[in-house]
Enzyme design. Structure first.
Site, PDB file in Angstrom:
ATOM      1  N   HIS A  72       0.846  -1.193   0.000  1.00 42.68           N
ATOM      2  CA  HIS A  72       0.000   0.000   0.000  1.00 42.68           C
ATOM      3  C   HIS A  72       0.881   1.242   0.000  1.00 42.68           C
ATOM      4  O   HIS A  72       1.608   1.493   0.952  1.00 42.68           O
ATOM      5  CB  HIS A  72      -0.921   0.008   1.227  1.00 42.68           C
ATOM      6  CG  HIS A  72      -2.129  -0.863   1.050  1.00 42.68           C
ATOM      7  ND1 HIS A  72      -3.380  -0.496   1.476  1.00 42.68           N
ATOM      8  CD2 HIS A  72      -2.267  -2.059   0.465  1.00 42.68           C
ATOM      9  CE1 HIS A  72      -4.242  -1.454   1.170  1.00 42.68           C
ATOM     10  NE2 HIS A  72      -3.595  -2.421   0.561  1.00 42.68           N
ATOM     11  N   TYR A 200      -9.639   5.816   6.306  1.00 44.90           N
ATOM     12  CA  TYR A 200      -9.871   6.232   7.697  1.00 44.90           C
ATOM     13  C   TYR A 200     -10.907   7.351   7.643  1.00 44.90           C
ATOM     14  O   TYR A 200     -10.647   8.406   7.044  1.00 44.90           O
ATOM     15  CB  TYR A 200      -8.585   6.747   8.335  1.00 44.90           C
ATOM     16  CG  TYR A 200      -7.582   5.646   8.661  1.00 44.90           C
ATOM     17  CD1 TYR A 200      -7.603   5.008   9.891  1.00 44.90           C
ATOM     18  CD2 TYR A 200      -6.615   5.245   7.735  1.00 44.90           C
ATOM     19  CE1 TYR A 200      -6.693   4.007  10.210  1.00 44.90           C
ATOM     20  CE2 TYR A 200      -5.702   4.242   8.039  1.00 44.90           C
ATOM     21  CZ  TYR A 200      -5.745   3.631   9.280  1.00 44.90           C
ATOM     22  OH  TYR A 200      -4.855   2.637   9.585  1.00 44.90           O
ATOM     23  N   PRO A 292      -5.909   1.072  18.114  1.00 46.65           N
ATOM     24  CA  PRO A 292      -5.519   0.525  16.809  1.00 46.65           C
ATOM     25  C   PRO A 292      -5.506   1.520  15.650  1.00 46.65           C
ATOM     26  O   PRO A 292      -5.070   1.180  14.555  1.00 46.65           O
ATOM     27  CB  PRO A 292      -6.565  -0.579  16.566  1.00 46.65           C
ATOM     28  CG  PRO A 292      -7.704  -0.267  17.461  1.00 46.65           C
ATOM     29  CD  PRO A 292      -7.162   0.492  18.623  1.00 46.65           C
ATOM     30  N   LYS A 296      -0.345   0.335  15.007  1.00 48.87           N
ATOM     31  CA  LYS A 296       0.999   0.263  15.580  1.00 48.87           C
ATOM     32  C   LYS A 296       1.241  -0.909  16.542  1.00 48.87           C
ATOM     33  O   LYS A 296       2.388  -1.176  16.914  1.00 48.87           O
ATOM     34  CB  LYS A 296       1.330   1.573  16.330  1.00 48.87           C
ATOM     35  CG  LYS A 296       1.567   2.744  15.415  1.00 48.87           C
ATOM     36  CD  LYS A 296       2.940   2.675  14.772  1.00 48.87           C
ATOM     37  CE  LYS A 296       3.070   3.523  13.536  1.00 48.87           C
ATOM     38  NZ  LYS A 296       2.951   2.796  12.263  1.00 48.87           N
ATOM     39  N   TYR A 384       3.272   6.697  10.167  1.00 50.16           N
ATOM     40  CA  TYR A 384       2.436   5.553   9.764  1.00 50.16           C
ATOM     41  C   TYR A 384       3.292   4.419   9.207  1.00 50.16           C
ATOM     42  O   TYR A 384       3.074   3.254   9.534  1.00 50.16           O
ATOM     43  CB  TYR A 384       1.381   5.989   8.728  1.00 50.16           C
ATOM     44  CG  TYR A 384       0.289   4.957   8.569  1.00 50.16           C
ATOM     45  CD1 TYR A 384      -0.866   5.001   9.350  1.00 50.16           C
ATOM     46  CD2 TYR A 384       0.421   3.909   7.661  1.00 50.16           C
ATOM     47  CE1 TYR A 384      -1.863   4.042   9.232  1.00 50.16           C
ATOM     48  CE2 TYR A 384      -0.567   2.946   7.532  1.00 50.16           C
ATOM     49  CZ  TYR A 384      -1.707   3.018   8.317  1.00 50.16           C
ATOM     50  OH  TYR A 384      -2.685   2.065   8.200  1.00 50.16           O
TER      51      TYR A 384
HETATM   52  P1  RFL Z   1      -0.522 -11.217  21.915  1.00 51.69           P
HETATM   53  O1  RFL Z   1      -0.859 -11.320  20.465  1.00 51.69           O
HETATM   54  O2  RFL Z   1      -1.575 -10.823  22.849  1.00 51.69           O
HETATM   55  O3  RFL Z   1       0.079 -12.634  22.325  1.00 51.69           O
HETATM   56  C1  RFL Z   1       0.337 -12.960  23.671  1.00 51.69           C
HETATM   57  C2  RFL Z   1       0.250 -14.455  23.807  1.00 51.69           C
HETATM   58  O4  RFL Z   1       0.530 -14.804  25.162  1.00 51.69           O
HETATM   59  C3  RFL Z   1      -0.392 -15.772  25.593  1.00 51.69           C
HETATM   60  N1  RFL Z   1      -0.483 -15.712  27.076  1.00 51.69           N
HETATM   61  C4  RFL Z   1       0.129 -16.573  27.896  1.00 51.69           C
HETATM   62  N2  RFL Z   1       0.875 -17.644  27.658  1.00 51.69           N
HETATM   63  C5  RFL Z   1       1.349 -18.331  28.731  1.00 51.69           C
HETATM   64  N3  RFL Z   1       1.083 -17.978  30.017  1.00 51.69           N
HETATM   65  C6  RFL Z   1       0.320 -16.905  30.302  1.00 51.69           C
HETATM   66  N4  RFL Z   1       0.067 -16.557  31.552  1.00 51.69           N
HETATM   67  C7  RFL Z   1      -0.184 -16.148  29.216  1.00 51.69           C
HETATM   68  N5  RFL Z   1      -0.960 -15.043  29.133  1.00 51.69           N
HETATM   69  C8  RFL Z   1      -1.124 -14.793  27.832  1.00 51.69           C
HETATM   70  C9  RFL Z   1      -1.687 -15.430  24.886  1.00 51.69           C
HETATM   71  O5  RFL Z   1      -2.563 -16.545  24.784  1.00 51.69           O
HETATM   72  C10 RFL Z   1      -1.151 -14.974  23.526  1.00 51.69           C
HETATM   73  O6  RFL Z   1      -1.092 -16.039  22.595  1.00 51.69           O
HETATM   74  O7  RFL Z   1       0.699 -10.232  22.150  1.00 51.69           O
HETATM   75  P2  RFL Z   1       1.978  -9.897  21.244  1.00 51.69           P
HETATM   76  O8  RFL Z   1       2.630 -11.158  20.761  1.00 51.69           O
HETATM   77  O9  RFL Z   1       2.762  -8.908  21.995  1.00 51.69           O
HETATM   78  O10 RFL Z   1       1.378  -9.235  19.915  1.00 51.69           O
HETATM   79  C11 RFL Z   1       0.735  -7.989  19.972  1.00 51.69           C
HETATM   80  C12 RFL Z   1      -0.318  -7.876  18.870  1.00 51.69           C
HETATM   81  O11 RFL Z   1      -1.149  -9.020  18.914  1.00 51.69           O
HETATM   82  C13 RFL Z   1      -1.180  -6.604  19.010  1.00 51.69           C
HETATM   83  O12 RFL Z   1      -0.386  -5.505  19.389  1.00 51.69           O
HETATM   84  C14 RFL Z   1      -1.882  -6.220  17.684  1.00 51.69           C
HETATM   85  O13 RFL Z   1      -2.823  -7.204  17.329  1.00 51.69           O
HETATM   86  C15 RFL Z   1      -2.585  -4.869  17.809  1.00 51.69           C
HETATM   87  N6  RFL Z   1      -3.356  -4.512  16.613  1.00 51.69           N
HETATM   88  C16 RFL Z   1      -2.737  -4.000  15.480  1.00 51.69           C
HETATM   89  N7  RFL Z   1      -1.395  -3.875  15.427  1.00 51.69           N
HETATM   90  C17 RFL Z   1      -0.765  -3.425  14.280  1.00 51.69           C
HETATM   91  O14 RFL Z   1       0.471  -3.313  14.283  1.00 51.69           O
HETATM   92  N8  RFL Z   1      -1.480  -3.097  13.141  1.00 51.69           N
HETATM   93  C18 RFL Z   1      -2.834  -3.204  13.108  1.00 51.69           C
HETATM   94  O15 RFL Z   1      -3.412  -2.967  12.035  1.00 51.69           O
HETATM   95  C19 RFL Z   1      -3.524  -3.634  14.308  1.00 51.69           C
HETATM   96  N9  RFL Z   1      -4.852  -3.756  14.334  1.00 51.69           N
HETATM   97  C20 RFL Z   1      -4.744  -4.633  16.614  1.00 51.69           C
HETATM   98  C21 RFL Z   1      -5.474  -4.236  15.457  1.00 51.69           C
HETATM   99  C22 RFL Z   1      -5.421  -5.152  17.726  1.00 51.69           C
HETATM  100  C23 RFL Z   1      -6.796  -5.264  17.714  1.00 51.69           C
HETATM  101  N10 RFL Z   1      -7.409  -5.817  18.863  1.00 51.69           N
HETATM  102  C24 RFL Z   1      -8.427  -6.780  18.839  1.00 51.69           C
HETATM  103  C25 RFL Z   1      -6.834  -5.581  20.152  1.00 51.69           C
HETATM  104  C26 RFL Z   1      -6.843  -4.338  15.427  1.00 51.69           C
HETATM  105  C27 RFL Z   1      -7.519  -4.815  16.564  1.00 51.69           C
HETATM  106  C28 RFL Z   1      -9.009  -4.865  16.488  1.00 51.69           C
HETATM  107  C1  PHB Z   2      -6.916  -3.988  10.148  1.00 49.84           C
HETATM  108  O1  PHB Z   2      -6.887  -4.253   8.932  1.00 49.84           O
HETATM  109  O2  PHB Z   2      -7.334  -4.804  10.985  1.00 49.84           O
HETATM  110  C2  PHB Z   2      -6.480  -2.647  10.600  1.00 49.84           C
HETATM  111  C3  PHB Z   2      -5.882  -1.790   9.697  1.00 49.84           C
HETATM  112  C4  PHB Z   2      -5.478  -0.535  10.104  1.00 49.84           C
HETATM  113  C5  PHB Z   2      -5.670  -0.156  11.417  1.00 49.84           C
HETATM  114  C6  PHB Z   2      -6.250  -1.014  12.331  1.00 49.84           C
HETATM  115  C7  PHB Z   2      -6.669  -2.274  11.915  1.00 49.84           C
HETATM  116  O3  PHB Z   2      -5.297   1.106  11.799  1.00 49.84           O
END
Ligand code: RFL
Ligand code: PHB
Length: 389
Positions: A72, A200, A292, A296, A384
């Site tokens: 993108h 956005y 989100p 980041k 970004y």
């Molecule tokens: P995770 O993915 O939460 O993984 C942590 C893992 O640890 C396990 N765990 C344990 N294991 C053993 N013992 C315990 N006591 C434990 N407690 C927990 C869990 O089961 C899990 O498997 O953390 P990690 O690896 O630091 O990764 C972080 C990312 O997942 C998170 O920051 C992103 O998903 C955030 N996020 C986005 N980030 C981006 O860079 N770009 C995006 O476009 C973006 N969109 C988003 C997002 C997060 C969202 N939600 C639902 C919070 C969109 C959404 C909607």
């Molecule tokens: C996504 O595709 O899930 C997504 C993309 C951009 C964002 C947050 C989530 O800023």
């Protein structure tokens, strides 16, 4: 049992760290509370910065990402029916890649399995012992049996609700938090994306985001009330609301269909300092959360992994602890900038329940400045696509 690094959490940060260390001959064991299927079922991030792509390349896991990820070069920002584009590649020389967190995590699991990496699933009662000594240990139970691993270092990659951060005494830890007065309702649908770049949208009914996973799979979000539950929102109601928040030209061509996933996420900014206590290092969501809006979360998790991986390689390969000693400061320096960007972009794009008419004017004027000012667009684009490591 003994290993060099115990990694708590088998999400993207834990798996990436484990895979990178393995490529440099450093042994680790990953402890994951859930099953692999559960971890892969979480629909989360979609936008990858160049730095994370580079780490996936270094980890030997980037083939599918390069084949299937979508480059993108920019994004659309809309305000009511007005819309403008920010060209990342023109302004910074760098695009972002749209590739789902689920796919990235699957690639990492595949690589760990192929390399014979040790991952324990469905572990309970993970407990950190002696993190502030030279002989740390991690105990856990699995299938009713208690086990203990001696190690050199512990990486706390266990997300916001994990045990690692809690293991750092309150006297050592300072937490910074902002909770936003709204959430995001997201759906995944097997429909073509409404546009080939993300949109956005700031509208008088609240924020909306049009994103995607591939040419047949769309991801859409709308700002919702914290008191809403997923069951309050039929697919039909979601599509109606989304159409009202994006420019009419986009709403007209939006293809709707049944949702295959629907969830609500609250929005939060959070940082804990320091990110190291003795031989325990926090990585990713265990140490910080961003709303989100700036995409980041996963990307900041990746930059932590980069700094920790660097420090551990320096320790094992050059016998120097300079890198691990600098870990917390280096990681936090970049984290706070990503926190600022995510907070700023969230503040610009959402409707707040207590927003005054003055606050609204500030938003409109900031959007207008962003639309018309190249320096403002460049600053947005630099943040970004990701600040340098
Ligand atoms: P995770 O993915 O939460 O993984 C942590 C893992 O640890 C396990 N765990 C344990 N294991 C053993 N013992 C315990 N006591 C434990 N407690 C927990 C869990 O089961 C899990 O498997 O953390 P990690 O690896 O630091 O990764 C972080 C990312 O997942 C998170 O920051 C992103 O998903 C955030 N996020 C986005 N980030 C981006 O860079 N770009 C995006 O476009 C973006 N969109 C988003 C997002 C997060 C969202 N939600 C639902 C919070 C969109 C959404 C909607
Ligand atoms: C996504 O595709 O899930 C997504 C993309 C951009 C964002 C947050 C989530 O800023």
């Amino acid at each position: 049992m003994k290993t060099q690094v115990v990694i708590i959490g088998g999400g993207p940060s834990g798996l990436l760290l484990s895979q990178l260390l393995d490529r440099r001959g450093i042994e680790s064991v990953v402890l994951e509370r859930k099953t692999k299927e559960y971890v892969l079922g979480r629909i989360r991030a979609g936008v990858l910065e160049r730095g994370l792509v580079g780490l996936m390349e270094e980890a030997g896991c980037a083939d599918r990402l390069h084949a299937e990820g979508i480059v993108h070069d920019g994004t659309l920002v809309s305000h009511g029916d007005d819309m403008f584009r920010i060209d990342f590649t023109e302004l910074t020389g760098t695009p972002v890649i749209v590739y789902g967190q689920t796919e990235l995590t699957r690639d990492l699991y595949d690589a760990r399995e192929k390399a014979g990496g040790r991952i324990e699933f469905e572990v309970d009662d993970v407990t950190i012992h002696g993190a502030d000594t030279d002989a740390p240990q991690v105990s856990y139970s699995v299938g009713g049996e208690t086990r203990r691993i001696d190690c050199d270092f512990i990486a706390g990659c266990d997300g916001f609700h994990g045990v690692s951060r809690q293991a750092i005494p309150l006297s050592v830890r300072t937490e910074y938090e902002k909770v936003y007065p709204f959430g995001w309702l997201g759906i995944l649908s097997q429909t073509p994306p409404v546009h080939d770049e993300l949109i956005y949208a700031n509208s008088e009914r609240g924020f909306a985001l049009c994103s995607m996973r591939n040419s047949k799979l769309s991801r859409y979000y709308i700002q919702c009330s914290l008191s809403d539950s997923v069951n309050d929102w039929t697919d039909e109601a979601f599509w109606q609301e989304l159409k009202r928040r994006i420019p009419a030209t986009m709403a007209e061509k939006l293809v709707t269909g049944p949702s295959i996933e629907k969830s609500i996420a609250p929005l939060r900014s959070f940082v804990t300092e320091p990110m190291r206590w003795g031989r325990l290092f926090l990585c990713g969501d265990a140490a910080h959360i961003v709303p989100p809006t700036g995409a980041k979360g996963l990307n900041t998790a990746a930059s932590d992994v980069h700094y920790l991986y660097d420090g551990l390689c320096e320790f094992y390969k050059a016998g120097s602890s300079a890198g691990i000693d600098a870990y917390s400061e280096r990681a936090l320096n970049r984290i706070w900038k990503a926190e600022r960007f995510s907070w700023w972009f969230s503040s610009l794009m959402h409707r707040y329940p207590d927003q005054s008419s003055f606050d609204l004017k500030m938003q409109v004027s900031e959007l207008d400045f962003l639309r018309s000012n190249k320096a403002a667009q460049t600053a947005m684009a630099q943040n970004y696509v990701g600040l340098p490591y």
